[in-house]
Design an enzyme around this catalytic site. Structure first.
Site, short mmCIF file in Angstrom:
data_model
loop_
_atom_site.label_atom_id
_atom_site.label_comp_id
_atom_site.label_asym_id
_atom_site.label_seq_id
_atom_site.Cartn_x
_atom_site.Cartn_y
_atom_site.Cartn_z
N PHE A 99 -7.79 4.57 -11.29
CA PHE A 99 -8.03 5.79 -12.06
C PHE A 99 -9.04 6.63 -11.29
O PHE A 99 -10.19 6.25 -11.12
CB PHE A 99 -8.56 5.52 -13.47
CG PHE A 99 -8.69 6.80 -14.26
CD1 PHE A 99 -7.60 7.34 -14.92
CD2 PHE A 99 -9.87 7.52 -14.26
CE1 PHE A 99 -7.68 8.56 -15.59
CE2 PHE A 99 -9.97 8.74 -14.93
CZ PHE A 99 -8.87 9.25 -15.60
N ASP A 155 -14.96 5.38 -4.58
CA ASP A 155 -15.07 6.21 -5.78
C ASP A 155 -16.02 5.49 -6.74
O ASP A 155 -15.64 4.54 -7.42
CB ASP A 155 -13.70 6.41 -6.42
CG ASP A 155 -13.79 7.27 -7.69
OD1 ASP A 155 -14.91 7.49 -8.18
OD2 ASP A 155 -12.73 7.69 -8.20
N LYS A 196 -20.34 11.83 -13.10
CA LYS A 196 -20.85 11.30 -14.36
C LYS A 196 -22.39 11.20 -14.42
O LYS A 196 -23.06 12.18 -14.69
CB LYS A 196 -20.22 9.94 -14.65
CG LYS A 196 -18.69 10.03 -14.90
CD LYS A 196 -18.15 8.71 -15.35
CE LYS A 196 -16.64 8.61 -15.32
NZ LYS A 196 -15.95 9.17 -16.46
C1 LIG Z 1 -13.53 6.07 -11.02
C2 LIG Z 1 -13.34 7.44 -11.57
N1 LIG Z 1 -13.06 8.44 -10.73
C3 LIG Z 1 -12.89 9.71 -11.16
C4 LIG Z 1 -12.98 10.01 -12.51
C5 LIG Z 1 -12.75 11.41 -12.98
O1 LIG Z 1 -13.91 12.01 -13.41
P1 LIG Z 1 -13.85 13.33 -14.31
O2 LIG Z 1 -13.33 12.92 -15.64
O3 LIG Z 1 -15.27 13.83 -14.35
O4 LIG Z 1 -12.93 14.29 -13.62
C6 LIG Z 1 -13.27 8.99 -13.42
C7 LIG Z 1 -13.38 9.27 -14.85
O5 LIG Z 1 -13.39 8.42 -15.70
C8 LIG Z 1 -13.45 7.67 -12.93
O6 LIG Z 1 -13.72 6.66 -13.77
#
Ligand SMILES: Cc1ncc(COP(=O)(O)O)c(C=O)c1O
Length: 424
Positions: free
Chosen positions: A145, A231, A272
């Site tokens: 994700f 990520d 976040k």
């Molecule tokens: C690992 C990871 N990458 C990217 C994102 C995407 O972040 P955003 O919702 O701020 O676009 C999330 C969101 O939960 C995430 O958990």
């Protein structure tokens, strides 16, 4: 004039009627947050055990972060990057020192930062690694994700996130998570230029890979001329009991440079908790030889690197150090899993607990299609603790990292009581 009773039902109906139905929230309407607590519009108090998907690591409405936000909002909110501003440079210096990489490219949301990392990796591959135009391939993992943009959902294997949003973006190959041999195999293709990975798959249900997977994956990348892209939007910034989840099980106090097991990513993606949840702030960090492939006009965002974001992010990162959130997440994470295992021994409802630091999940003894986990979350809500299922039968537990041992044990008691009541 008729007076309208503005209770939870009123706000739920408003959202249902006027908002797109792209979420399925638990039936609770929040109006206030402080530290580990949130309050609904009826005044009921809850422990927040989701922390806005790990954005609120520093706790709700942290006074230092809020002050930074208010002060800067009253001074200068946004200049766009058409001009310099006096908040961005100091932030860029601070955040690059903090994470030990040369340069940062500031963005706003996690998905934007992931998109940025993909563009950066591709550009680096074409300009520094001799890949032929349009041939670059990035390896991703099944169950990933990384956000919701068209490109990102193109390499998701979640049908619900993907179906009917095609045509999809090419240039990605997917391997099973935690499968180093699969990575070695695809890495042989010279057009494979990077590996984009969550060090723990949060959204998929808190899957923690083998202890050496991340370090081995980085080694495979480097042996094959690929960039290792972490990520850490959800796992980063103290959540898993280290500054970054790629830091592994190191016992140092805080600083990346000192961590013996630190697997330094070539591209690091943060979001976040970079703002403590107070403001959308995300970032991509890399060393000069990679970041310098991006030239003026090739990437950007109106709000990326704005003065409020810069000040808020410094405050949010300072709180992590000031309040020893790494150590707290690590210590209380052990306690939490120990307590969950104690409860598991008493019940057939929960199969297992897994996770690291204060990013954990319990697996419910029912199919992903069942509504057992949802109903358990509703019951926990009624008992004063907010959590939400992911993928049907998994419940993620991720409280703000400012939680104390006493509060954590209080939460364990709520979970235990709810689980035991639920079984009857
Ligand atoms: C690992 C990871 N990458 C990217 C994102 C995407 O972040 P955003 O919702 O701020 O676009 C999330 C969101 O939960 C995430 O958990």
């Amino acid at each position: 004039m008729e007076t309208v009773l503005k209770d939870s039902q009123y706000y739920i109906e408003l959202e249902n009627k006027h908002g797109a139905h792209n979420y399925h929230p638990l039936p609770v309407v929040l109006e206030k947050g402080e530290g580990v607590f949130v309050w609904d519009v009826e005044g009921k108090k809850y422990y927040d055990f989701l922390s806005s998907y790990s954005a609120v690591n520093q706790g709700h409405s942290h006074p230092k972060i809020v002050q930074a936000l208010v002060d800067q909002a009253q001074t200068l909110a946004l200049t766009s990057r058409a001009f310099y501003n006096n908040a961005l440079g100091p932030y860029e210096k601070y955040v690059t020192n903090y994470f030990g990489l040369d340069k940062v490219l500031p963005m706003n949301t996690g998905a934007e930062a992931v998109e940025t990392a993909i563009k950066l990796c591709r550009k680096w591959a074409y300009e520094k690694n001799g890949i032929e135009e349009n041939q670059a391939v990035i390896v991703v993992c099944k169950g990933n994700f990384h956000g919701r943009t068209t490109t990102i959902i193109s390499f998701s294997d979640d049908d619900n996130a993907r179906d009917n949003f095609g045509p999809y973006t090419g240039g990605f190959v997917s391997i099973p998570y935690n499968d180093i041999d699969a990575l070695k195999k695809v890495a042989k293709d010279k057009n494979v230029i990077g590996f984009l990975v969550e060090p723990i798959q949060g959204e998929a249900g808190v899957y923690t890979p083998d202890e050496d997977f991340i370090a081995n994956a980085q080694a495979v990348c480097h042996a094959n001329g690929m960039l290792f892209i972490a990520d850490e939007v959800q796992t980063g910034i103290a959540r898993t009991g280290s500054l970054l989840a790629v830091c592994g099980n190191c016992t140092c106090e805080n600083k990346c440079e000192k961590q013996a097991t630190y697997t330094k990513p070539d591209i690091l993606i943060l979001g976040k908790a970079l703002s403590g949840g107070a403001y959308p702030v995300s970032a991509v960090l890399a060393d000069n030889e990679i970041m310098e492939v991006i030239k003026p006009g090739q990437h950007g965002s109106t709000f990326g690197g704005n003065p409020i974001a810069a000040k808020v992010a410094i405050a949010a990162l300072e709180v992590v150090n000031d309040e020893n959130l790494i150590q707290n997440a690590r210590k209380l994470g052990h306690l939490f899993r120990k307590e969950m295992n104690r409860i598991i021994a008493k019940t057939d409802l929960i199969v297992k607990v897994r996770g690291k630091g204060l990013l954990n999940a319990i697996i419910i003894n029912d199919s992903p299609e069942s509504d057992t986990a949802w109903n358990l979350c509703v019951a926990m809500k009624n008992n004063g603790l907010l959590a939400k299922p992911t993928h049907g039968n998994i419940i993620r537990f991720a409280p703000p990292l400012v939680i104390t041992e006493e509060q954590l044990l209080d939460c364990v008691a709520i979970i235990e009581k709810t689980v035991l009541e639920f079984e009857k």
